[in-house]
Design a protein around this motif. Structure first.
Motif, PDB file in Angstrom:
ATOM      1  N   HIS A   1     -10.967  -2.541   2.645  1.00 49.15           N
ATOM      2  CA  HIS A   1      -9.764  -2.656   3.479  1.00 49.15           C
ATOM      3  C   HIS A   1      -9.631  -4.028   4.143  1.00 49.15           C
ATOM      4  O   HIS A   1      -8.646  -4.743   3.951  1.00 49.15           O
ATOM      5  CB  HIS A   1      -9.733  -1.540   4.527  1.00 49.15           C
ATOM      6  CG  HIS A   1      -8.557  -1.614   5.454  1.00 49.15           C
ATOM      7  ND1 HIS A   1      -8.529  -2.441   6.567  1.00 49.15           N
ATOM      8  CD2 HIS A   1      -7.355  -0.993   5.425  1.00 49.15           C
ATOM      9  CE1 HIS A   1      -7.363  -2.314   7.178  1.00 49.15           C
ATOM     10  NE2 HIS A   1      -6.631  -1.440   6.514  1.00 49.15           N
ATOM     11  N   ASP A   2     -10.654  -4.411   4.887  1.00 52.76           N
ATOM     12  CA  ASP A   2     -10.526  -5.643   5.687  1.00 52.76           C
ATOM     13  C   ASP A   2     -10.422  -6.879   4.795  1.00 52.76           C
ATOM     14  O   ASP A   2      -9.598  -7.765   5.024  1.00 52.76           O
ATOM     15  CB  ASP A   2     -11.704  -5.785   6.658  1.00 52.76           C
ATOM     16  CG  ASP A   2     -11.664  -4.681   7.718  1.00 52.76           C
ATOM     17  OD1 ASP A   2     -10.678  -3.905   7.733  1.00 52.76           O
ATOM     18  OD2 ASP A   2     -12.623  -4.589   8.515  1.00 52.76           O
ATOM     19  N   GLU A   3     -11.272  -6.895   3.769  1.00 52.95           N
ATOM     20  CA  GLU A   3     -11.276  -8.035   2.846  1.00 52.95           C
ATOM     21  C   GLU A   3      -9.910  -8.158   2.149  1.00 52.95           C
ATOM     22  O   GLU A   3      -9.350  -9.256   2.028  1.00 52.95           O
ATOM     23  CB  GLU A   3     -12.383  -7.805   1.803  1.00 52.95           C
ATOM     24  CG  GLU A   3     -12.474  -8.898   0.754  1.00 52.95           C
ATOM     25  CD  GLU A   3     -13.323  -8.479  -0.464  1.00 52.95           C
ATOM     26  OE1 GLU A   3     -13.913  -7.367  -0.459  1.00 52.95           O
ATOM     27  OE2 GLU A   3     -13.365  -9.281  -1.420  1.00 52.95           O
ATOM     28  N   PHE A   4      -9.379  -7.020   1.728  1.00 54.17           N
ATOM     29  CA  PHE A   4      -8.120  -7.051   0.984  1.00 54.17           C
ATOM     30  C   PHE A   4      -6.962  -7.476   1.883  1.00 54.17           C
ATOM     31  O   PHE A   4      -6.132  -8.313   1.498  1.00 54.17           O
ATOM     32  CB  PHE A   4      -7.829  -5.681   0.344  1.00 54.17           C
ATOM     33  CG  PHE A   4      -6.710  -5.747  -0.653  1.00 54.17           C
ATOM     34  CD1 PHE A   4      -6.912  -6.281  -1.917  1.00 54.17           C
ATOM     35  CD2 PHE A   4      -5.432  -5.313  -0.324  1.00 54.17           C
ATOM     36  CE1 PHE A   4      -5.882  -6.378  -2.834  1.00 54.17           C
ATOM     37  CE2 PHE A   4      -4.384  -5.409  -1.238  1.00 54.17           C
ATOM     38  CZ  PHE A   4      -4.617  -5.940  -2.493  1.00 54.17           C
ATOM     39  N   VAL A   5      -6.928  -6.923   3.092  1.00 55.26           N
ATOM     40  CA  VAL A   5      -5.842  -7.274   4.017  1.00 55.26           C
ATOM     41  C   VAL A   5      -5.896  -8.778   4.327  1.00 55.26           C
ATOM     42  O   VAL A   5      -4.858  -9.456   4.372  1.00 55.26           O
ATOM     43  CB  VAL A   5      -5.919  -6.420   5.302  1.00 55.26           C
ATOM     44  CG1 VAL A   5      -4.993  -6.970   6.377  1.00 55.26           C
ATOM     45  CG2 VAL A   5      -5.574  -4.968   4.994  1.00 55.26           C
ATOM     46  N   GLU A   6      -7.095  -9.275   4.477  1.00 53.21           N
ATOM     47  CA  GLU A   6      -7.251 -10.706   4.754  1.00 53.21           C
ATOM     48  C   GLU A   6      -6.686 -11.568   3.622  1.00 53.21           C
ATOM     49  O   GLU A   6      -5.929 -12.520   3.859  1.00 53.21           O
ATOM     50  CB  GLU A   6      -8.752 -10.992   4.926  1.00 53.21           C
ATOM     51  CG  GLU A   6      -9.070 -12.229   5.743  1.00 53.21           C
ATOM     52  CD  GLU A   6     -10.574 -12.345   5.925  1.00 53.21           C
ATOM     53  OE1 GLU A   6     -11.142 -13.332   5.396  1.00 53.21           O
ATOM     54  OE2 GLU A   6     -11.182 -11.446   6.565  1.00 53.21           O
ATOM     55  N   LYS A   7      -7.030 -11.210   2.404  1.00 57.62           N
ATOM     56  CA  LYS A   7      -6.513 -11.949   1.232  1.00 57.62           C
ATOM     57  C   LYS A   7      -4.987 -11.837   1.153  1.00 57.62           C
ATOM     58  O   LYS A   7      -4.290 -12.799   0.838  1.00 57.62           O
ATOM     59  CB  LYS A   7      -7.099 -11.375  -0.066  1.00 57.62           C
ATOM     60  CG  LYS A   7      -8.530 -11.768  -0.357  1.00 57.62           C
ATOM     61  CD  LYS A   7      -8.908 -11.223  -1.751  1.00 57.62           C
ATOM     62  CE  LYS A   7     -10.394 -11.158  -1.999  1.00 57.62           C
ATOM     63  NZ  LYS A   7     -11.081 -12.442  -2.102  1.00 57.62           N
ATOM     64  N   LEU A   8      -4.504 -10.642   1.438  1.00 59.92           N
ATOM     65  CA  LEU A   8      -3.071 -10.377   1.351  1.00 59.92           C
ATOM     66  C   LEU A   8      -2.297 -11.215   2.366  1.00 59.92           C
ATOM     67  O   LEU A   8      -1.287 -11.858   2.048  1.00 59.92           O
ATOM     68  CB  LEU A   8      -2.847  -8.882   1.620  1.00 59.92           C
ATOM     69  CG  LEU A   8      -1.470  -8.312   1.359  1.00 59.92           C
ATOM     70  CD1 LEU A   8      -1.153  -8.381  -0.126  1.00 59.92           C
ATOM     71  CD2 LEU A   8      -1.427  -6.841   1.822  1.00 59.92           C
ATOM     72  N   VAL A   9      -2.792 -11.218   3.590  1.00 61.10           N
ATOM     73  CA  VAL A   9      -2.126 -11.974   4.659  1.00 61.10           C
ATOM     74  C   VAL A   9      -2.147 -13.462   4.309  1.00 61.10           C
ATOM     75  O   VAL A   9      -1.127 -14.158   4.442  1.00 61.10           O
ATOM     76  CB  VAL A   9      -2.805 -11.701   6.023  1.00 61.10           C
ATOM     77  CG1 VAL A   9      -2.321 -12.685   7.080  1.00 61.10           C
ATOM     78  CG2 VAL A   9      -2.543 -10.263   6.457  1.00 61.10           C
ATOM     79  N   ALA A  10      -3.304 -13.927   3.814  1.00 57.17           N
ATOM     80  CA  ALA A  10      -3.419 -15.350   3.481  1.00 57.17           C
ATOM     81  C   ALA A  10      -2.387 -15.729   2.421  1.00 57.17           C
ATOM     82  O   ALA A  10      -1.742 -16.778   2.503  1.00 57.17           O
ATOM     83  CB  ALA A  10      -4.840 -15.651   2.991  1.00 57.17           C
ATOM     84  N   PHE A  11      -2.213 -14.878   1.434  1.00 57.01           N
ATOM     85  CA  PHE A  11      -1.256 -15.167   0.356  1.00 57.01           C
ATOM     86  C   PHE A  11       0.181 -15.075   0.882  1.00 57.01           C
ATOM     87  O   PHE A  11       1.015 -15.964   0.647  1.00 57.01           O
ATOM     88  CB  PHE A  11      -1.465 -14.198  -0.814  1.00 57.01           C
ATOM     89  CG  PHE A  11      -0.821 -14.667  -2.096  1.00 57.01           C
ATOM     90  CD1 PHE A  11       0.561 -14.661  -2.227  1.00 57.01           C
ATOM     91  CD2 PHE A  11      -1.590 -15.110  -3.168  1.00 57.01           C
ATOM     92  CE1 PHE A  11       1.172 -15.088  -3.398  1.00 57.01           C
ATOM     93  CE2 PHE A  11      -0.986 -15.558  -4.344  1.00 57.01           C
ATOM     94  CZ  PHE A  11       0.396 -15.540  -4.451  1.00 57.01           C
ATOM     95  N   ALA A  12       0.470 -13.987   1.616  1.00 54.61           N
ATOM     96  CA  ALA A  12       1.844 -13.762   2.092  1.00 54.61           C
ATOM     97  C   ALA A  12       2.291 -14.877   3.030  1.00 54.61           C
ATOM     98  O   ALA A  12       3.469 -15.231   3.068  1.00 54.61           O
ATOM     99  CB  ALA A  12       1.946 -12.404   2.785  1.00 54.61           C
ATOM    100  N   LYS A  13       1.341 -15.441   3.770  1.00 60.83           N
ATOM    101  CA  LYS A  13       1.647 -16.537   4.702  1.00 60.83           C
ATOM    102  C   LYS A  13       2.244 -17.746   4.005  1.00 60.83           C
ATOM    103  O   LYS A  13       2.964 -18.531   4.609  1.00 60.83           O
ATOM    104  CB  LYS A  13       0.334 -17.000   5.372  1.00 60.83           C
ATOM    105  CG  LYS A  13       0.153 -16.446   6.762  1.00 60.83           C
ATOM    106  CD  LYS A  13      -1.031 -17.110   7.423  1.00 60.83           C
ATOM    107  CE  LYS A  13      -1.292 -16.404   8.741  1.00 60.83           C
ATOM    108  NZ  LYS A  13      -2.697 -16.486   9.116  1.00 60.83           N
ATOM    109  N   THR A  14       1.906 -17.908   2.727  1.00 56.27           N
ATOM    110  CA  THR A  14       2.370 -19.094   2.013  1.00 56.27           C
ATOM    111  C   THR A  14       3.799 -18.933   1.479  1.00 56.27           C
ATOM    112  O   THR A  14       4.351 -19.868   0.914  1.00 56.27           O
ATOM    113  CB  THR A  14       1.456 -19.402   0.802  1.00 56.27           C
ATOM    114  OG1 THR A  14       1.607 -18.334  -0.152  1.00 56.27           O
ATOM    115  CG2 THR A  14      -0.003 -19.510   1.213  1.00 56.27           C
ATOM    116  N   ALA A  15       4.369 -17.729   1.629  1.00 52.08           N
ATOM    117  CA  ALA A  15       5.695 -17.483   1.042  1.00 52.08           C
ATOM    118  C   ALA A  15       6.726 -18.430   1.659  1.00 52.08           C
ATOM    119  O   ALA A  15       6.846 -18.521   2.876  1.00 52.08           O
ATOM    120  CB  ALA A  15       6.107 -16.029   1.251  1.00 52.08           C
TER     121      ALA A  15
END
Ligand code: NAI
Ligand code: MG
Length: 499
Positions: free
Chosen positions: A304-318
């Motif tokens: 959960h935590d690892e995935f959310v972190e990766k997701l947020v990092a990617f979404a931030k670049t949108a």
């Protein structure tokens, strides 16, 4: 059609092959979501216009050239239309961007791809064959033939106007029906632009008509009209329910493509980088304004935590901004009520105790200008019973819900009134197939998301709809079968008993 009056492009409706004003001679403005300002003036249709259009469609169905055409000729006309779509794809894409705020990056491919529905159903038109039934009665010949229904009312939402038009129009016409199309009041322009191609392709007058205006004013009179045989609707389940009830009074057929709250389910054995992209495309593409949005992310607790972190990092670049710019990734919300609805849901989620780990507000970035932009938003700490997990937001808002194991993933995934789509991310084949079997959704994507095709049936389980669109079988949803009996006997037998 778009002769400028002041700064606004001015449109007319298309009824019986003519470009006409509404009976009331009233208009409404359509906005450009990026500027937040009106750009077009469109006729405000009412019951009189609906009646006029249905009568034109009915005339075209019963007399003139259309009913005389062979299925092969109808198919050829649809393929001609498809060719014209290909030629005008760029122009149509620009109209969708201006009226809807869709990304040019997505639309330039989508309007061209849309032609495939007209090619496909054009090709299918003359391949719908009846059968000769092996009669169980002596001296009898019994065969079936498929016939069109009559006038189809197609009611379209604002999120993908031309694509959703194609999903209805192509099979309806291939089957030999005639159509009255009502686009959304938020995005009426592209359907009217498209009618120029319908005209150019040489479809007889009245075979396709467009009325513009508001749902209750011009949409409902179509649904109520006694000469309408079928209503094909895409939109909210609330309006869909109302239309279904009204159609029932006239015993009309319906196809309903309604909303969703689709689970995108990530197991700890997934290829995480791919899953991140899949989750992003599920919720932030088209600014989350799609019926198939993967708006619930179910993620296994172990990652959960690892995935959310990766997701947020990617979404931030949108990159947000002008949808006409090729490198914009998240565009504006299409209309002010939707904008308000999304922001309201963000407040509701916060009130329910969910945590915004990304976004959670309107976007005030300079590149967003005065458009209706919402920051890509991710909520964690969501329970599946919360409204943010149960109700369709139709915006760039993701609800993250943890799960323990397969059983729980299935249970949470299905614990919702909708059933339009589901995504599963795993590298385990047994798990993938088991999930595909058990998820109650009309479409299941394994290690991909948001794939649709003219070749494949699309539609909803549960409150996500009735019937399917695309693919071979569904053309029969626009047809009815007739059974023809012929006696080859020389004498009529006992007339007092059933044969
Ligand atoms: P809607 O479902 O009310 O509108 C869709 C179409 O139905 C439009 O052409 C509209 O004019 C027409 N319509 C509305 N009321 C009608 C009536 N009484 N009789 C006949 N036609 C009628 O959707 P709306 O108001 O544009 O959006 C509301 C919500 O619906 C959105 O916030 C979103 O959550 C959801 N939605 C879902 C879509 C989907 O693809 N599943 C598409 C659009 C909206
Ligand atoms: Mg608009």
């Amino acid at each position: 059609m778009d002769t400028p009056t002041g700064t606004l492009s001015r449109y007319k409706m298309f009824i019986g092959g003519e470009w006409v004003e509404s009976a009331s001679d009233q208009h409404f403005e359509s906005d450009n979501p990026f500027t937040g300002k009106p750009w077009a003036l469109v006729p405000r249709g009412n019951a009189q216009d609906a009646d006029r259009a249905v009568r034109a469609a009915h005339r075209a169905y019963t007399s003139g050239d259309w009913p005389k055409l062979t299925a092969s000729r109808r198919g050829a006309l649809l393929r001609k239309l498809a060719d014209l779509i290909g030629e005008k794809a760029k122009h149509l894409a620009e109209i969708e961007v201006r009226d809807n705020g869709k990304l040019i990056a997505e639309m330039s491919a989508q309007t061209a791809y849309m032609a495939q529905w007209y090619y496909y159903y054009g090709g299918l038109a003359d391949k719908i064959e009846g059968r000769v039934i092996p009669a169980d009665k002596p001296d009898t010949f019994n065969y079936t033939r498929y016939e069109p229904l009559g006038v189809v009312a197609a009611i379209i939402p604002w999120n993908s106007p031309l694509l959703l038009t194609a999903w209805k129009l192509a099979p309806a016409l291939a089957a030999g029906n005639t159509v009255v199309l009502k686009p959304s009041e938020y995005t009426p322009a592209s359907a009217l632009e498209f009618m120029k191609l319908v005209e150019q392709a040489g479809l007889p007058p009245g075979v396709v008509n467009v009325v513009t205006g508001f749902g209750p004013e011009v949409g409902m009179p179509l649904v109520e009209h006694p000469l309408v045989a079928k209503v094909a609707f895409t939109g909210s389940d609330r309006t869909g329910t109302l239309i279904y009830q009204t159609a029932a009074k006239g015993l009309k057929r319906v196809t309903m493509e309604l909303g969703g709250k689709s689970p995108n389910i990530v197991f700890d054995d997934a290829h995480l980088e791919n899953a991140v992209k899949g989750v992003i495309s599920g919720i932030f593409a088209a600014t989350g304004q799609t019926c198939i949005a993967g708006s619930r992310l179910l993620v296994q607790k172990t990652i959960h935590d690892e995935f959310v972190e990766k997701l947020v990092a990617f979404a931030k670049t949108a990159r947000m901004g002008d949808p006409m710019s090729l490198d914009t990734q998240v565009g504006p919300v299409t209309n002010p009520p939707q904008f308000k609805k999304i922001l309201d849901y963000i407040d509701i989620a916060k009130g329910e105790g969910a945590r915004a780990v990304l976004g959670g507000a309107r976007a005030a970035r300079p590149e967003c200008g005065s458009g209706w932009f919402v920051e890509p938003t991710i909520f964690t700490g969501v329970k599946n019973s919360m409204r943010i997990a149960q109700e369709e937001v139709f915006g760039p808002v993701l609800a993250v819900i943890p799960f323990e194991d397969e059983e729980q993933a299935v249970a949470i995934g299905n614990d919702v009134v909708y059933g339009l789509a589901a995504g599963v991310w795993t590298q385990n084949m047994r798990r993938a197939l088991m999930m595909a079997d058990r998820l109650q959704a009309g479409t299941v994507w394994i290690n991909t998301y948001r794939a649709v095709s003219y070749l494949s049936p699309f539609g909803g389980y549960k409150r996500s709809g009735i019937g399917r669109e695309s693919g071979q079988e569904m053309i029969k949803d626009y047809m009815q079968v007739k059974s023809v009996w012929i006696s080859t006997a020389t004498e009529v037998p006992n007339p007092f008993v059933l044969r």
